[in-house]
Design a protein around this motif. Structure first.
Motif, PDB file in Angstrom:
ATOM      1  N   VAL A 138      16.360 -69.670  44.076  1.00  0.00           N
ATOM      2  CA  VAL A 138      16.770 -69.006  45.323  1.00  0.00           C
ATOM      3  C   VAL A 138      15.611 -68.868  46.322  1.00  0.00           C
ATOM      4  N   PRO A 174      19.851 -65.897  57.828  1.00  0.00           N
ATOM      5  CA  PRO A 174      21.257 -65.629  57.543  1.00  0.00           C
ATOM      6  C   PRO A 174      21.449 -65.021  56.160  1.00  0.00           C
ATOM      7  N   SER A 175      22.582 -64.416  55.962  1.00  0.00           N
ATOM      8  CA  SER A 175      22.918 -63.785  54.692  1.00  0.00           C
ATOM      9  C   SER A 175      22.775 -64.794  53.546  1.00  0.00           C
ATOM     10  N   GLY A 176      22.157 -64.360  52.474  1.00  0.00           N
ATOM     11  CA  GLY A 176      22.030 -65.225  51.301  1.00  0.00           C
ATOM     12  C   GLY A 176      20.789 -66.096  51.293  1.00  0.00           C
ATOM     13  N   CYS A 177      19.914 -65.977  52.318  1.00  0.00           N
ATOM     14  CA  CYS A 177      18.760 -66.881  52.389  1.00  0.00           C
ATOM     15  C   CYS A 177      17.614 -66.411  51.483  1.00  0.00           C
ATOM     16  N   GLY A 178      17.702 -65.198  50.920  1.00  0.00           N
ATOM     17  CA  GLY A 178      16.688 -64.764  49.965  1.00  0.00           C
ATOM     18  C   GLY A 178      15.781 -63.647  50.452  1.00  0.00           C
ATOM     19  N   LYS A 179      16.126 -63.007  51.577  1.00  0.00           N
ATOM     20  CA  LYS A 179      15.284 -61.948  52.147  1.00  0.00           C
ATOM     21  C   LYS A 179      15.141 -60.766  51.191  1.00  0.00           C
ATOM     22  N   SER A 180      16.297 -60.272  50.699  1.00  0.00           N
ATOM     23  CA  SER A 180      16.248 -59.089  49.823  1.00  0.00           C
ATOM     24  C   SER A 180      15.527 -59.416  48.532  1.00  0.00           C
ATOM     25  N   THR A 181      15.761 -60.600  48.006  1.00  0.00           N
ATOM     26  CA  THR A 181      15.102 -60.999  46.766  1.00  0.00           C
ATOM     27  C   THR A 181      13.583 -60.949  46.951  1.00  0.00           C
ATOM     28  N   TYR A 204      17.156 -67.449  39.520  1.00  0.00           N
ATOM     29  CA  TYR A 204      18.011 -66.627  38.655  1.00  0.00           C
ATOM     30  C   TYR A 204      18.586 -67.582  37.621  1.00  0.00           C
TER      31      TYR A 204
HETATM   32  P1  ADP Z   1      19.742 -62.040  51.583  1.00  0.00           P
HETATM   33  O1  ADP Z   1      19.132 -60.710  51.340  1.00  0.00           O
HETATM   34  O2  ADP Z   1      18.939 -62.933  52.470  1.00  0.00           O
HETATM   35  O3  ADP Z   1      21.155 -61.953  52.066  1.00  0.00           O
HETATM   36  P2  ADP Z   1      19.524 -62.319  48.704  1.00  0.00           P
HETATM   37  O4  ADP Z   1      18.065 -62.245  48.469  1.00  0.00           O
HETATM   38  O5  ADP Z   1      20.318 -61.101  48.431  1.00  0.00           O
HETATM   39  O6  ADP Z   1      19.797 -62.835  50.189  1.00  0.00           O
HETATM   40  O7  ADP Z   1      20.122 -63.496  47.838  1.00  0.00           O
HETATM   41  C1  ADP Z   1      19.565 -64.797  47.804  1.00  0.00           C
HETATM   42  C2  ADP Z   1      20.344 -65.658  46.863  1.00  0.00           C
HETATM   43  O8  ADP Z   1      20.139 -65.203  45.520  1.00  0.00           O
HETATM   44  C3  ADP Z   1      21.851 -65.634  47.081  1.00  0.00           C
HETATM   45  O9  ADP Z   1      22.350 -66.917  46.884  1.00  0.00           O
HETATM   46  C4  ADP Z   1      22.335 -64.677  46.032  1.00  0.00           C
HETATM   47  O10 ADP Z   1      23.649 -64.982  45.656  1.00  0.00           O
HETATM   48  C5  ADP Z   1      21.364 -64.907  44.902  1.00  0.00           C
HETATM   49  N1  ADP Z   1      21.176 -63.708  44.065  1.00  0.00           N
HETATM   50  C6  ADP Z   1      20.726 -62.503  44.499  1.00  0.00           C
HETATM   51  N2  ADP Z   1      20.611 -61.628  43.474  1.00  0.00           N
HETATM   52  C7  ADP Z   1      21.022 -62.299  42.367  1.00  0.00           C
HETATM   53  C8  ADP Z   1      21.136 -61.962  40.967  1.00  0.00           C
HETATM   54  N3  ADP Z   1      20.806 -60.736  40.520  1.00  0.00           N
HETATM   55  N4  ADP Z   1      21.600 -62.926  40.120  1.00  0.00           N
HETATM   56  C9  ADP Z   1      21.897 -64.152  40.574  1.00  0.00           C
HETATM   57  N5  ADP Z   1      21.809 -64.540  41.858  1.00  0.00           N
HETATM   58  C10 ADP Z   1      21.364 -63.637  42.745  1.00  0.00           C
END
Ligand code: ADP
Ligand code: MG
Length: 352
Positions: free
Chosen positions: A18, A37-44, A13
């Motif tokens: 990430v 864990p939360s924030g590891c990039g799963k949703s991304t 980003y």
């Molecule tokens: P998870 O689903 O594992 O909790 P995310 O995929 O949501 O993690 O996020 C991974 C990392 O990318 C996090 O550090 C989050 O803050 C960052 N992030 C997610 N979406 C955005 C975005 N739109 N802009 C900037 N950073 C993002």
């Protein structure tokens, strides 16, 4: 065929990376769980498969076609979110039918698909209700129904059970698994909950800080964690990890606080090497030949007894399947089950 391949995918980003060089192969019809864990990039990562996020580098393939530049609607996927994202002013029936109607699907076919999905999901009596008139579990089922009616090549789930209470979560877990056994649609499921991952997955991808730590079948990860992170993340209560030194004398073991803890197999270790000795709480037995440890806290759950212990400078947890009337201050003699012990490099954290 709808296998999914994630090939050397990285994501940033702006200047912030990430995801780092992530590769996962998902065979047709499989149920793969991304956990970490939360924030590891799963949703991304999941959103990149869906087409909701751009790919910085690498490729995503669905059914042997690179889809990096295809919009979500052209990918033949259906996604279920944690928030359900139902339309509040539409009935259950119309929520489920909406995407098909948008596509201009024949009215008869829409009705048939909605009916069939409602039957599979036990939603027939609720078709004319509005989302606010449903329980959390029923709403979650409508969200799944909306995915099913589209008959996609791939289902994507992002923490779909996080908003449900503990009991319902367990029930829905089984329902989703049954649904998959029935429909056999390739599925990628994201959760931070290792129990959900263990119980649902054919294959688990453990992630941390944008990297893959290990990929394997649930029991593979449990039995042979590749490193300390996976060892600590998979399994509950967590594995005991004791810092010590390898002794390769007459008796092989890891010396922790003057006690020699045994291991078997053939780990690549040197005498005197600093390691972490890993043993799961349920792999510690009472034994007259064991080492002494003092009970600090006892937690009976009825079906098992969890005991927090101290020996030397170290603390550990033991889990017994039987009931015990231990009291704080008691001394137990304990023995790790040698063949189930793990040895990790103290520096790199890698399994030895
Ligand atoms: P998870 O689903 O594992 O909790 P995310 O995929 O949501 O993690 O996020 C991974 C990392 O990318 C996090 O550090 C989050 O803050 C960052 N992030 C997610 N979406 C955005 C975005 N739109 N802009 C900037 N950073 C993002
Ligand atoms: Mg997420």
């Amino acid at each position: 065929m709808a296998q999914v391949a994630i090939r050397n995918v990285s994501k940033s980003y702006g200047a912030v990376p990430v995801l780092h060089d992530v590769s996962v192969d998902i065979a047709d019809g499989r149920f793969v769980v991304l956990v970490g864990p939360s924030g590891c990039g799963k949703s991304t990562l999941l959103r990149m498969v869906a087409g909701l996020e751009s790919v910085t580098s690498g490729a995503i393939e669905i059914a042997d076609t690179v889809v990096n530049h295809l919009p979500p609607a052209k990918r033949d996927i259906a996604m279920v979110f944690q928030s359900y994202a139902l339309y509040p002013h539409k009935t259950v029936r119309d929520n489920m039918a909406f995407a098909l109607k948008l596509r201009g699907t024949d009215k008869k076919l829409v009705e048939e698909r909605v009916r069939k999905a409602a039957e599979i999901l036990d939603l027939v009596p609720y078709l004319d209700r509005y989302p606010r008139q449903l329980s959390g579990g029923q709403r979650q089922r409508v969200a799944m129904g909306r995915a099913i009616v589209r008959n996609p090549q791939v289902f994507l789930f992002d923490e779909p059970l996080s908003n449900l209470d503990a009991k319902l979560r367990v029930q829905m877990r089984t329902e989703i698994k049954e649904l998959h056994q029935r429909l056999k649609t390739t599925t990628i499921y994201v959760t931070h909950d290792q129990v959900e991952a263990m119980t649902m997955a054919d294959k688990i991808v453990v992630m941390q800080a944008g990297r893959i730590e290990q990929i394997g079948a649930p029991l593979e990860l449990f039995d042979k964690p590749a490193n300390l992170f996976v060892a600590g993340f998979i399994g509950s209560p967590a594995m005991n990890m004791l810092k010590g030194r390898v002794r390769l004398g007459e008796k092989r073991g890891v010396e922790v606080g003057g006690v020699l803890l045994p291991f078997s197999g053939d780990p690549q270790v040197n005498d005197g090497q600093e390691v972490i000795y890993g043993i799961r709480p349920e792999h510690i037995a009472l034994s007259p030949d064991g080492f002494p440890a003092r009970v600090s806290v006892v937690e009976p759950t009825g079906s098992e007894t969890m005991v927090f212990l101290r020996f030397g400078e170290s603390e550990m947890v033991a889990l017994f399947r039987e009931r015990h009337s231990f009291r704080p201050g008691d001394t137990l003699t304990l023995m790790p089950r040698t063949e189930l012990a793990h040895v990790f490099d103290a520096g790199t954290g890698k399994r030895l």
